[in-house]
Scaffold this active site. Structure first.
Site, short mmCIF file in Angstrom:
data_model
loop_
_atom_site.label_atom_id
_atom_site.label_comp_id
_atom_site.label_asym_id
_atom_site.label_seq_id
_atom_site.Cartn_x
_atom_site.Cartn_y
_atom_site.Cartn_z
CD GLU A 134 -2.90 1.20 0.18
OE1 GLU A 134 -2.89 2.17 -0.62
OE2 GLU A 134 -3.71 0.27 0.11
CB VAL A 161 0.68 3.67 -5.15
CG1 VAL A 161 -0.05 4.70 -6.01
CG2 VAL A 161 1.38 2.64 -6.02
N GLY A 171 14.15 18.90 1.00
CA GLY A 171 14.07 17.45 1.10
C GLY A 171 12.97 16.82 0.27
CD GLU A 176 16.10 11.24 -2.80
OE1 GLU A 176 17.26 11.41 -2.33
OE2 GLU A 176 15.17 10.75 -2.14
CG ASP A 198 8.26 8.40 -7.91
OD1 ASP A 198 8.70 7.51 -7.15
OD2 ASP A 198 7.23 9.07 -7.64
CE LYS A 252 5.24 7.29 -6.09
NZ LYS A 252 5.30 8.70 -5.64
#
Length: 269
Positions: free
Chosen positions: A34, A37, A92, A95, A106, A110
Protein backbone atom coordinates in the site's frame (compact mmCIF):
# COMPACT_ATOMS: atom_id res chain seq x y z
CA UNK A 1 12.44 -17.59 2.92
CA UNK A 2 8.77 -18.38 3.54
CA UNK A 3 7.99 -14.95 5.02
CA UNK A 4 5.26 -12.45 4.27
CA UNK A 5 6.55 -9.18 2.77
CA UNK A 6 5.53 -5.56 3.34
CA UNK A 7 7.24 -3.01 1.11
CA UNK A 8 7.02 0.66 0.13
CA UNK A 9 9.35 0.20 -2.85
CA UNK A 10 7.34 1.16 -5.94
CA UNK A 11 10.21 0.46 -8.38
CA UNK A 12 10.61 -3.05 -6.97
CA UNK A 13 6.91 -3.84 -7.48
CA UNK A 14 6.59 -2.10 -10.87
CA UNK A 15 9.70 -3.70 -12.38
CA UNK A 16 9.80 -7.11 -10.69
CA UNK A 17 6.31 -7.56 -9.27
CA UNK A 18 5.17 -10.28 -11.67
CA UNK A 19 8.03 -12.52 -10.52
CA UNK A 20 7.57 -11.57 -6.85
CA UNK A 21 3.83 -12.26 -6.83
CA UNK A 22 4.30 -15.57 -8.63
CA UNK A 23 6.73 -16.70 -5.94
CA UNK A 24 4.42 -15.45 -3.17
CA UNK A 25 1.54 -17.46 -4.64
CA UNK A 26 3.75 -20.54 -4.86
CA UNK A 27 4.66 -20.14 -1.18
CA UNK A 28 1.15 -19.17 -0.05
CA UNK A 29 2.35 -15.80 1.27
CA UNK A 30 1.28 -12.16 1.14
CA UNK A 31 3.10 -9.25 -0.49
CA UNK A 32 1.58 -6.00 0.76
CA UNK A 33 2.53 -2.70 -0.88
CA UNK A 34 0.00 0.00 0.00
CA UNK A 35 2.80 2.47 0.83
CA UNK A 36 4.31 2.07 -2.64
CA UNK A 37 1.70 4.38 -4.22
CA UNK A 38 0.51 7.77 -2.96
CA UNK A 39 2.04 7.54 0.52
CA UNK A 40 -0.61 7.56 3.21
CA UNK A 41 -3.61 7.53 0.83
CA UNK A 42 -5.15 4.02 0.92
CA UNK A 43 -5.81 4.11 -2.81
CA UNK A 44 -4.71 0.54 -3.50
CA UNK A 45 -7.20 -0.84 -0.98
CA UNK A 46 -9.86 1.52 -2.31
CA UNK A 47 -9.50 0.25 -5.89
CA UNK A 48 -8.90 -3.42 -5.07
CA UNK A 49 -11.53 -3.76 -2.34
CA UNK A 50 -13.83 -0.74 -2.22
CA UNK A 51 -14.41 -0.69 -5.99
CA UNK A 52 -14.48 -4.48 -6.42
CA UNK A 53 -18.04 -4.31 -7.76
CA UNK A 54 -17.03 -1.89 -10.53
CA UNK A 55 -15.32 -1.96 -13.87
CA UNK A 56 -12.73 0.84 -13.77
CA UNK A 57 -12.89 2.93 -16.93
CA UNK A 58 -9.94 5.24 -16.24
CA UNK A 59 -7.86 6.79 -13.51
CA UNK A 60 -5.72 9.91 -13.38
CA UNK A 61 -3.40 10.78 -10.54
CA UNK A 62 -1.07 13.41 -9.17
CA UNK A 63 1.27 10.80 -7.76
CA UNK A 64 4.58 12.63 -7.47
CA UNK A 65 4.75 15.31 -4.78
CA UNK A 66 8.04 16.78 -5.99
CA UNK A 67 6.63 17.69 -9.40
CA UNK A 68 3.42 18.98 -7.89
CA UNK A 69 5.37 21.20 -5.50
CA UNK A 70 7.46 22.62 -8.34
CA UNK A 71 4.44 23.34 -10.57
CA UNK A 72 2.55 24.92 -7.67
CA UNK A 73 5.43 27.26 -6.82
CA UNK A 74 5.88 28.21 -10.46
CA UNK A 75 2.19 29.12 -10.70
CA UNK A 76 1.75 30.89 -7.38
CA UNK A 77 5.05 32.79 -7.27
CA UNK A 78 6.07 33.10 -10.90
CA UNK A 79 9.39 31.35 -10.30
CA UNK A 80 11.46 29.41 -12.81
CA UNK A 81 11.66 25.62 -12.89
CA UNK A 82 15.37 25.51 -11.95
CA UNK A 83 14.90 27.96 -9.07
CA UNK A 84 12.05 25.96 -7.52
CA UNK A 85 13.89 22.67 -8.05
CA UNK A 86 16.78 23.98 -5.94
CA UNK A 87 14.32 24.84 -3.18
CA UNK A 88 12.70 21.42 -3.43
CA UNK A 89 16.10 19.78 -2.93
CA UNK A 90 16.90 22.04 0.04
CA UNK A 91 13.54 21.17 1.63
CA UNK A 92 14.07 17.45 1.10
CA UNK A 93 11.24 17.09 -1.44
CA UNK A 94 13.70 16.18 -4.20
CA UNK A 95 16.81 14.02 -4.18
CA UNK A 96 20.29 15.32 -5.04
CA UNK A 97 19.68 13.57 -8.37
CA UNK A 98 16.00 14.38 -9.02
CA UNK A 99 15.79 12.58 -12.38
CA UNK A 100 13.28 9.92 -11.31
CA UNK A 101 10.90 12.61 -10.04
CA UNK A 102 11.11 15.40 -12.61
CA UNK A 103 11.33 13.08 -15.63
CA UNK A 104 8.17 11.21 -14.61
CA UNK A 105 9.81 7.85 -13.94
CA UNK A 106 8.64 7.65 -10.31
CA UNK A 107 5.08 8.46 -11.37
CA UNK A 108 5.29 5.83 -14.10
CA UNK A 109 6.22 3.14 -11.58
CA UNK A 110 3.23 4.08 -9.43
CA UNK A 111 0.91 4.22 -12.44
CA UNK A 112 2.04 0.74 -13.48
CA UNK A 113 0.90 -0.61 -10.11
CA UNK A 114 -2.42 1.24 -10.14
CA UNK A 115 -3.21 0.09 -13.67
CA UNK A 116 -2.47 -3.53 -12.82
CA UNK A 117 -4.95 -3.40 -9.94
CA UNK A 118 -7.56 -1.36 -11.80
CA UNK A 119 -7.60 -3.42 -15.00
CA UNK A 120 -6.34 -6.83 -13.87
CA UNK A 121 -3.30 -6.77 -16.16
CA UNK A 122 0.33 -7.84 -15.55
CA UNK A 123 2.77 -5.14 -14.47
CA UNK A 124 4.27 -3.57 -17.60
CA UNK A 125 6.37 -0.56 -16.59
CA UNK A 126 8.32 -0.61 -19.86
CA UNK A 127 5.17 0.23 -21.84
CA UNK A 128 4.31 3.49 -20.05
CA UNK A 129 4.73 6.59 -22.23
CA UNK A 130 6.62 9.12 -20.10
CA UNK A 131 7.19 12.87 -20.33
CA UNK A 132 8.43 14.85 -17.33
CA UNK A 133 8.15 18.53 -16.41
CA UNK A 134 11.64 19.76 -17.27
CA UNK A 135 10.34 21.49 -20.38
CA UNK A 136 7.67 23.49 -18.53
CA UNK A 137 8.45 27.21 -18.28
CA UNK A 138 6.91 30.07 -16.32
CA UNK A 139 5.40 31.25 -19.63
CA UNK A 140 3.59 27.91 -20.06
CA UNK A 141 2.18 28.17 -16.54
CA UNK A 142 1.05 31.77 -17.09
CA UNK A 143 -0.66 31.04 -20.43
CA UNK A 144 -2.42 28.03 -18.92
CA UNK A 145 -3.69 30.18 -16.04
CA UNK A 146 -4.90 32.90 -18.44
CA UNK A 147 -6.87 30.30 -20.39
CA UNK A 148 -8.47 28.87 -17.24
CA UNK A 149 -6.26 25.82 -16.83
CA UNK A 150 -3.59 24.53 -14.47
CA UNK A 151 -0.69 22.30 -15.40
CA UNK A 152 -0.30 19.09 -13.43
CA UNK A 153 1.90 16.06 -14.03
CA UNK A 154 -0.66 13.26 -14.29
CA UNK A 155 -0.34 9.51 -14.47
CA UNK A 156 -3.23 8.35 -16.66
CA UNK A 157 -4.48 4.81 -17.22
CA UNK A 158 -7.49 4.41 -19.50
CA UNK A 159 -9.43 1.48 -20.89
CA UNK A 160 -9.76 2.18 -24.63
CA UNK A 161 -11.48 0.19 -27.38
CA UNK A 162 -8.21 -1.35 -28.61
CA UNK A 163 -6.37 -1.77 -25.30
CA UNK A 164 -5.07 0.10 -22.27
CA UNK A 165 -3.48 3.54 -22.34
CA UNK A 166 -0.62 4.09 -19.88
CA UNK A 167 0.93 7.57 -19.91
CA UNK A 168 2.61 10.12 -17.66
CA UNK A 169 2.84 13.73 -18.88
CA UNK A 170 2.06 17.36 -18.03
CA UNK A 171 -1.67 17.93 -18.47
CA UNK A 172 -3.92 20.98 -18.73
CA UNK A 173 -6.80 20.70 -16.24
CA UNK A 174 -9.69 23.22 -15.96
CA UNK A 175 -9.01 25.19 -12.78
CA UNK A 176 -12.44 24.45 -11.30
CA UNK A 177 -11.80 20.70 -11.18
CA UNK A 178 -10.99 19.38 -7.71
CA UNK A 179 -7.80 17.69 -8.86
CA UNK A 180 -6.56 20.99 -10.34
CA UNK A 181 -6.57 22.42 -6.81
CA UNK A 182 -4.30 19.75 -5.32
CA UNK A 183 -1.20 21.80 -4.53
CA UNK A 184 2.25 21.51 -2.96
CA UNK A 185 3.48 18.02 -2.15
CA UNK A 186 -0.02 16.56 -1.82
CA UNK A 187 -1.22 13.68 -4.00
CA UNK A 188 -4.62 12.80 -5.43
CA UNK A 189 -6.01 9.98 -7.57
CA UNK A 190 -9.27 10.34 -9.52
CA UNK A 191 -10.93 7.05 -10.49
CA UNK A 192 -13.85 6.71 -12.91
CA UNK A 193 -15.77 3.44 -12.65
CA UNK A 194 -19.00 2.23 -14.23
CA UNK A 195 -21.19 1.83 -11.15
CA UNK A 196 -19.94 4.41 -8.66
CA UNK A 197 -18.92 7.08 -11.14
CA UNK A 198 -15.99 9.33 -10.21
CA UNK A 199 -14.24 9.09 -6.83
CA UNK A 200 -11.28 11.17 -5.64
CA UNK A 201 -8.63 10.06 -3.14
CA UNK A 202 -6.53 12.89 -1.66
CA UNK A 203 -3.83 13.17 0.96
CA UNK A 204 -0.15 13.16 1.82
CA UNK A 205 1.71 11.30 -0.89
CA UNK A 206 5.03 11.02 0.94
CA UNK A 207 6.74 11.63 4.26
CA UNK A 208 7.68 9.45 7.20
CA UNK A 209 4.37 9.31 9.04
CA UNK A 210 2.01 9.03 6.03
CA UNK A 211 4.17 6.21 4.65
CA UNK A 212 4.30 4.56 8.07
CA UNK A 213 0.50 4.77 8.21
CA UNK A 214 0.25 2.67 5.05
CA UNK A 215 2.95 0.24 6.19
CA UNK A 216 1.21 -0.38 9.53
CA UNK A 217 -2.10 -0.97 7.73
CA UNK A 218 -0.36 -3.63 5.63
CA UNK A 219 1.17 -5.20 8.74
CA UNK A 220 -2.31 -5.44 10.28
CA UNK A 221 -3.60 -7.15 7.12
CA UNK A 222 -0.76 -9.67 7.27
CA UNK A 223 -1.35 -10.44 10.95
CA UNK A 224 -5.04 -11.08 10.26
CA UNK A 225 -4.09 -13.84 7.83
CA UNK A 226 -2.08 -15.65 10.49
CA UNK A 227 -5.09 -16.81 12.51
CA UNK A 228 -8.70 -17.86 12.03
CA UNK A 229 -9.66 -16.57 15.49
CA UNK A 230 -12.78 -14.37 15.09
CA UNK A 231 -11.34 -11.92 17.63
CA UNK A 232 -8.60 -11.08 15.12
CA UNK A 233 -10.98 -10.38 12.25
CA UNK A 234 -11.98 -6.86 11.26
CA UNK A 235 -15.03 -5.96 13.40
CA UNK A 236 -18.06 -4.64 11.51
CA UNK A 237 -17.97 -1.30 13.33
CA UNK A 238 -14.36 -1.24 14.58
CA UNK A 239 -15.29 -2.71 17.98
CA UNK A 240 -15.92 -6.25 19.14
CA UNK A 241 -19.45 -7.24 20.24
CA UNK A 242 -20.01 -6.52 23.92
CA UNK A 243 -17.45 -3.71 24.04
CA UNK A 244 -18.15 -0.93 26.53
CA UNK A 245 -18.04 2.65 25.28
CA UNK A 246 -15.10 4.33 27.01
CA UNK A 247 -15.61 7.80 25.54
CA UNK A 248 -18.87 9.69 26.13
CA UNK A 249 -20.72 11.48 23.34
CA UNK A 250 -20.69 15.20 24.16
CA UNK A 251 -23.94 17.20 24.24
CA UNK A 252 -24.03 20.22 21.94
CA UNK A 253 -23.81 22.56 24.95
CA UNK A 254 -20.27 21.26 25.64
CA UNK A 255 -18.94 21.53 22.11
CA UNK A 256 -16.66 24.44 21.17
CA UNK A 257 -16.89 25.59 17.59
CA UNK A 258 -16.66 28.61 15.33
CA UNK A 259 -20.02 30.06 14.33
CA UNK A 260 -21.67 32.66 12.13
CA UNK A 261 -23.80 35.45 13.63
CA UNK A 262 -25.95 37.85 11.58
CA UNK A 263 -27.68 40.87 13.14
CA UNK A 264 -30.31 43.21 11.78
CA UNK A 265 -30.19 46.71 13.30
CA UNK A 266 -32.39 49.74 12.77
CA UNK A 267 -30.58 52.93 11.83
CA UNK A 268 -31.45 55.98 13.96
CA UNK A 269 -30.48 58.39 11.18
Amino acid sequence: NGKHVVTANKALIALHGNEIFAKAREKGLMVAFEAAVAGGIPVIKAIREGLAGNTVEWLAGIINGTCNFILTEMRDKGRSFSDVLSDAQALGYAEADPTFDIEGIDAAHKLTILASIAFGIPLQADKVAIEGITGITAMDVNYAEALGYRIKLLGIARRASRGIELRVHPTLIPYRRLIANVDGVMNAVLVKADAVGSTLYYGAGAGAEPTASAVVADLVDVVRTLTSDPDNRVPHLAFQPGAIAELPILPISEIESAYYLRLSARSEE
